[in-house]
Scaffold this active site. Sequence first.
Site, short mmCIF file in Angstrom:
data_model
loop_
_atom_site.label_atom_id
_atom_site.label_comp_id
_atom_site.label_asym_id
_atom_site.label_seq_id
_atom_site.Cartn_x
_atom_site.Cartn_y
_atom_site.Cartn_z
CB CYS A 90 -0.91 -0.04 1.23
SG CYS A 90 -1.79 1.48 1.58
CB CYS A 93 0.34 1.79 4.11
SG CYS A 93 -1.38 1.26 3.99
#
Length: 165
Positions: A90, A93
């Site tokens: 991600c 993230c």
Amino acid sequence: MTLAKRRSHCRGPFEGGARFGPAHHGVVGGGDCEAFDTRRRGPLLSPAVRHMENNAMASKNVTEFNESNFEQEVLQSAQPVLVDFWAEWCGPCRMLAPTIQKIADAYEGKAKVGKVDTDANRELAMKYGISAIPTVIIFKNGQVAQKFVGLKSENDLKQALDSAG
């Protein structure tokens, strides 16, 4: 393979048709599209994102929470706990990782800060209704005090921790 074919090849069922996901090009690698670096066996990343990726858990104050320690470390904690639900693949993230590290360092001794890898801890992700990442949850006395979905500023997260403390 033409550029148009490569682009359609990489489209996947991830957020809004995003090209990258946990199985982008499979386990072995492939390396058939312009967004894939065959030397790294992963998506091309800017130097800044690569640095964040390599240092995702670099801070000594960021704890790795998982299904075996979550009850003791988070739910039974006397201090407020900030939990970042994330995944290695991600991009947002990885962008949030330095903010989480800064908060962990700033709140040492006042709050716990940690991360849960949603790919490795699916039961926790399901239990707390994680449908998009990054998701940050602030726990107080074993209960969810506040939940943030997506990238949030350092100030927003600090204010939530302060109000939970």
